[in-house]
Design an enzyme around this catalytic site. Structure first.
Site, PDB file in Angstrom:
ATOM      1  N   SER A 114      -8.235  36.149 -14.289  1.00 15.42           N
ATOM      2  CA  SER A 114      -8.816  36.476 -12.909  1.00 15.42           C
ATOM      3  C   SER A 114     -10.543  35.845 -12.747  1.00 15.42           C
ATOM      4  O   SER A 114     -11.113  35.593 -14.003  1.00 15.42           O
ATOM      5  CB  SER A 114      -8.887  37.991 -12.450  1.00 15.42           C
ATOM      6  OG  SER A 114      -9.826  38.698 -13.276  1.00 15.42           O
ATOM      7  N   VAL A 151     -13.036  37.834 -12.389  1.00 16.80           N
ATOM      8  CA  VAL A 151     -13.837  38.964 -12.947  1.00 16.80           C
ATOM      9  C   VAL A 151     -13.411  38.780 -14.487  1.00 16.80           C
ATOM     10  O   VAL A 151     -14.394  38.775 -15.471  1.00 16.80           O
ATOM     11  CB  VAL A 151     -13.323  40.293 -12.726  1.00 16.80           C
ATOM     12  CG1 VAL A 151     -14.168  41.258 -13.343  1.00 16.80           C
ATOM     13  CG2 VAL A 151     -13.770  40.593 -11.021  1.00 16.80           C
ATOM     14  N   TYR A 193      -9.520  48.877   2.527  1.00 10.05           N
ATOM     15  CA  TYR A 193     -10.562  48.826   1.498  1.00 10.05           C
ATOM     16  C   TYR A 193     -11.407  49.870   1.719  1.00 10.05           C
ATOM     17  O   TYR A 193     -11.397  50.542   2.942  1.00 10.05           O
ATOM     18  CB  TYR A 193     -11.110  47.430   1.901  1.00 10.05           C
ATOM     19  CG  TYR A 193     -12.318  46.973   0.729  1.00 10.05           C
ATOM     20  CD1 TYR A 193     -11.690  46.877  -0.518  1.00 10.05           C
ATOM     21  CD2 TYR A 193     -13.440  47.107   0.773  1.00 10.05           C
ATOM     22  CE1 TYR A 193     -12.423  46.562  -1.559  1.00 10.05           C
ATOM     23  CE2 TYR A 193     -14.464  46.686  -0.050  1.00 10.05           C
ATOM     24  CZ  TYR A 193     -13.832  46.354  -1.372  1.00 10.05           C
ATOM     25  OH  TYR A 193     -14.686  45.915  -2.494  1.00 10.05           O
TER      26      TYR A 193
HETATM   27  N1  LIG Z   1     -14.309  47.114  -8.209  1.00 13.37           N
HETATM   28  C1  LIG Z   1     -15.242  46.153  -7.782  1.00 13.37           C
HETATM   29  O1  LIG Z   1     -16.293  46.308  -7.487  1.00 13.37           O
HETATM   30  C2  LIG Z   1     -14.265  44.924  -7.858  1.00 13.37           C
HETATM   31  C3  LIG Z   1     -15.261  43.626  -7.758  1.00 13.37           C
HETATM   32  C4  LIG Z   1     -14.629  42.320  -8.133  1.00 13.37           C
HETATM   33  C5  LIG Z   1     -12.979  42.365  -8.043  1.00 13.37           C
HETATM   34  N2  LIG Z   1     -12.401  43.400  -7.956  1.00 13.37           N
HETATM   35  C6  LIG Z   1     -10.828  43.519  -7.948  1.00 13.37           C
HETATM   36  O2  LIG Z   1     -10.536  42.980  -9.261  1.00 13.37           O
HETATM   37  C7  LIG Z   1      -9.268  42.256  -8.932  1.00 13.37           C
HETATM   38  C8  LIG Z   1      -9.541  40.755  -9.480  1.00 13.37           C
HETATM   39  O3  LIG Z   1     -10.201  39.983  -8.416  1.00 13.37           O
HETATM   40  P1  LIG Z   1     -10.631  38.591  -8.784  1.00 13.37           P
HETATM   41  O4  LIG Z   1     -11.428  37.965  -7.520  1.00 13.37           O
HETATM   42  O5  LIG Z   1     -11.194  38.175 -10.351  1.00 13.37           O
HETATM   43  O6  LIG Z   1      -9.056  38.105  -8.752  1.00 13.37           O
HETATM   44  P2  LIG Z   1      -8.296  36.508  -8.763  1.00 13.37           P
HETATM   45  O7  LIG Z   1      -9.407  35.618  -9.306  1.00 13.37           O
HETATM   46  O8  LIG Z   1      -7.968  36.506  -7.462  1.00 13.37           O
HETATM   47  O9  LIG Z   1      -7.428  36.833  -9.911  1.00 13.37           O
HETATM   48  C9  LIG Z   1      -6.139  37.634  -9.669  1.00 13.37           C
HETATM   49  C10 LIG Z   1      -5.586  38.207 -10.986  1.00 13.37           C
HETATM   50  O10 LIG Z   1      -4.796  39.056 -10.702  1.00 13.37           O
HETATM   51  C11 LIG Z   1      -3.578  38.831 -11.616  1.00 13.37           C
HETATM   52  N3  LIG Z   1      -2.574  39.550 -10.792  1.00 13.37           N
HETATM   53  C12 LIG Z   1      -1.632  39.158  -9.584  1.00 13.37           C
HETATM   54  N4  LIG Z   1      -0.809  40.064  -9.371  1.00 13.37           N
HETATM   55  C13 LIG Z   1      -0.721  40.848 -10.470  1.00 13.37           C
HETATM   56  C14 LIG Z   1       0.349  41.764 -10.764  1.00 13.37           C
HETATM   57  N5  LIG Z   1       1.182  42.246 -10.068  1.00 13.37           N
HETATM   58  N6  LIG Z   1       0.373  42.180 -12.193  1.00 13.37           N
HETATM   59  C15 LIG Z   1      -0.734  41.744 -12.946  1.00 13.37           C
HETATM   60  N7  LIG Z   1      -1.525  41.045 -12.584  1.00 13.37           N
HETATM   61  C16 LIG Z   1      -1.541  40.545 -11.431  1.00 13.37           C
HETATM   62  C17 LIG Z   1      -3.449  37.434 -11.539  1.00 13.37           C
HETATM   63  O11 LIG Z   1      -2.588  37.106 -12.641  1.00 13.37           O
HETATM   64  P3  LIG Z   1      -1.794  35.987 -12.605  1.00 13.37           P
HETATM   65  O12 LIG Z   1      -2.660  34.363 -12.831  1.00 13.37           O
HETATM   66  O13 LIG Z   1      -0.707  36.043 -13.657  1.00 13.37           O
HETATM   67  O14 LIG Z   1      -0.993  35.604 -11.351  1.00 13.37           O
HETATM   68  C18 LIG Z   1      -5.089  37.247 -11.818  1.00 13.37           C
HETATM   69  O15 LIG Z   1      -5.288  37.422 -13.314  1.00 13.37           O
HETATM   70  C19 LIG Z   1      -8.997  42.678  -7.658  1.00 13.37           C
HETATM   71  O16 LIG Z   1      -8.248  43.694  -7.560  1.00 13.37           O
HETATM   72  C20 LIG Z   1     -10.311  42.783  -7.009  1.00 13.37           C
HETATM   73  O17 LIG Z   1     -10.190  43.641  -5.777  1.00 13.37           O
HETATM   74  C21 LIG Z   1     -13.060  44.832  -8.027  1.00 13.37           C
END
Ligand SMILES: NC(=O)c1ccc[n+]([C@@H]2O[C@H](COP(=O)([O-])OP(=O)(O)OC[C@H]3O[C@@H](n4cnc5c(N)ncnc54)[C@H](OP(=O)(O)O)[C@@H]3O)[C@@H](O)[C@H]2O)c1
Length: 347
Positions: free
Chosen positions: A194, A196, A94
Site C-alpha cells: 500500500s 503507507v 470517517y
Molecule cells: N490512520 C491513519 O492516519 C491513516 C493514514 C493513511 C492511511 N490510512 C489507512 O491505511 C490503509 C492503507 O491506505 P493506503 O492509501 O496506503 O492504501 P492503498 O495504497 O490504496 O493500498 C491498499 C492496500 O490494502 C490492501 N487490501 C485491500 N483490501 C484488502 C483486504 N480485504 N485484505 C487485505 N488487504 C487488503 C491492498 O492489497 P492488495 O494489493 O492485495 O489489494 C493494498 O495493500 C487504509 O485503510 C487507509 O485508510 C490510515
C-alpha cells in the site's frame, strides 16, 4: 498510492476510481494545465451533497471562485490522489466529516496564483499542500486561507508532492512514536504494497530497521517482491506463508519484531501479533479487511503485547501550535475551503 479500491471491495473501488479520474481529467484539461495563471477561470470540482456510494453521490460541477481576501491564497490544483479515507469520508464512515455539500479529496498539491495583502508565507508560483484533512482538493482551483496550506519545494516530482502529506507522514510517525527502535530492530507489517506500506519500507530502510513485509498472494508476486525489495524491504511474505508452521524458525535468523503495523485487521492482524516479540506493540491504522482485530488471549497474557491505534488527523491536532484554520463562507453557487466536523463516536 493512488488506489482507492480496497475499502469498497476491489472491483467497485476500481470502477469508481476510473470514473472519478475520468471526470477529474475532463475538468482538468478544460481548466488547469500544469502552470498557474492569474486569469480567473471556471472551477471544476468533484462535489457530493450527501453521504453514500461515491459512484452515485459524487458529481462533477462548475463552481464560482471565492474572492481573495487579505489572508487568502488562490491556488490552482496540480494533482490530487484518491485515498481510502477520501472514500470513507464520502460514505460518511470517517472520523472527520465535512459540512455538506463538500468537495472531495483531502490531499494534493497546488500552485499559488495570487495572495491576499496580509499573506506572508507564500507567493505566486509556490507549491502548497493541505495542512490538514478536509480541504477539498478535487477541484481545479480554490481560495484557501493561508493557515490551511503548507509551502513545499517546487523541485519534488509532482506525484510525490501530491501524496506527501498523508501516507509518508503516517509511516514516519508510526515508526517513531510507539517503540524506541534502534538500527537492526525489526518491524513487521501487512498490506506492505500500500501507499503507507511502501513509505514504511523506505523510511525503515533509511533508519537501518529490518522489515518483514506481508502482502496478499497474486499471480505476479515475484514482480511485487522485487519492487518492494528495490525500495528497501528485507523480506516479503504472503499472508499464507506467514501462517505456516515453518515460520517459527524464521525469527531465529533475525530479531523478532518489536513493532507491527496493521492496516488490514482480521486473521492478518492475529498473525502479526503471533510473531511480535514479548512486550512488543501492534499499531492499527487501517481496516482494509473490514474485520476486527482478534488477539489471542495467551499472546496477550504471556507476551504482554500492546495494542494501539494511530490516526494522523488526531496526531496533527494534538501537535499543532496553531488554532484551527479559519474557513471561508461558501460564495454564491460555489464551495470555498471546507469545514470539517467530527461525527459522534460509534455506539
Ligand atoms: N490512520 C491513519 O492516519 C491513516 C493514514 C493513511 C492511511 N490510512 C489507512 O491505511 C490503509 C492503507 O491506505 P493506503 O492509501 O496506503 O492504501 P492503498 O495504497 O490504496 O493500498 C491498499 C492496500 O490494502 C490492501 N487490501 C485491500 N483490501 C484488502 C483486504 N480485504 N485484505 C487485505 N488487504 C487488503 C491492498 O492489497 P492488495 O494489493 O492485495 O489489494 C493494498 O495493500 C487504509 O485503510 C487507509 O485508510 C490510515
Amino acid at each position: 498510492m493512488w488506489g482507492c479500491g480496497a475499502l469498497l471491495g476491489a472491483r467497485a473501488g476500481l470502477r469508481l476510481c476510473r470514473e472519478l479520474f475520468l471526470a477529474w481529467n475532463r475538468g482538468w484539461s478544460a481548466a488547469a494545465p500544469y502552470s498557474a495563471s492569474a486569469e480567473p477561470s471556471r472551477v471544476r470540482a468533484l462535489v457530493y451533497g450527501h453521504h453514500g456510494d461515491p459512484a452515485k453521490v459524487v458529481e462533477l460541477k462548475n463552481l464560482e471562485l471565492a474572492a481573495v481576501g487579505g489572508s487568502d491564497v488562490h491556488v490552482k490544483m496540480l494533482a490530487a490522489p484518491i485515498n481510502p479515507s477520501d472514500i470513507n469520508m464520502i460514505q460518511g464512515n470517517y472520523g472527520l466529516l465535512p459540512k455538506l455539500p463538500a468537495v472531495g479529496g483531502n490531499e494534493g498539491v497546488g500552485q499559488v496564483v495570487a495572495v491576499g495583502s496580509s499573506v506572508t508565507g507564500v507567493k505566486p508560483g509556490d507549491w502548497v499542500i493541505p495542512a490538514s484533512a478536509g480541504l477539498g482538493t478535487w477541484q481545479t482551483e480554490a481560495v484557501f486561507s493561508e493557515e490551511a496550506l503548507i509551502s513545499i519545494p517546487r523541485d519534488l516530482p509532482l506525484q510525490s508532492a501530491a501524496t506527501l502529506s498523508v501516507n509518508p507522514c503516517t509511516a514516519y510517525r508510526m515508526l517513531m512514536d510507539f517503540e524506541q527502535l534502534q538500527p537492526g530492530d525489526c518491524v513487521i507489517q501487512n498490506a506492505s504494497n500500500s501507499g503507507v506500506g511502501q513509505a514504511v519500507i523506505q523510511i525503515a530502510a533509511a533508519l537501518g530497521l529490518r522489515t518483514v513485509n506481508v502482502v496478499r498472494d497474486r499471480p505476479d508476486l515475484q514482480k511485487l517482491t522485487d519492487r518492494l525489495k528495490s525500495l528497501g524491504a528485507e523480506h516479503v511474505l504472503t499472508e499464507e506463508e506467514l501462517r505456516k508452521h515453518e515460520m517459527k524458525n524464521f525469527f531465529k535468523d533475525m530479531p523478532p519484531p518489536r513493532l507491527a503495523l496493521n492496516s488490514v485487521g482480521g486473521k492478518s492482524s492475529t498473525e502479526l501479533l503471533r510473531h511480535l516479540a514479548p512486550g512488543g506493540t501492534m499499531v492499527t491504522y487501517g481496516g482494509m479487511a473490514k474485520q476486527p482485530v482478534i488477539a489471542s488471549v495467551s499472546q496477550l497474557i504471556f507476551k504482554d503485547l500492546k495494542l494501539r491505534g494511530f490516526w494522523l488527523s488526531q496526531w496533527k491536532k494534538d501537535h499543532s501550535p496553531e488554532p484551527e484554520p479559519v474557513h471561508h463562507p461558501s460564495p454564491p453557487g460555489g464551495l470555498a475551503a471546507q469545514n470539517v466536523t467530527r461525527p459522534p463516536p460509534p455506539s
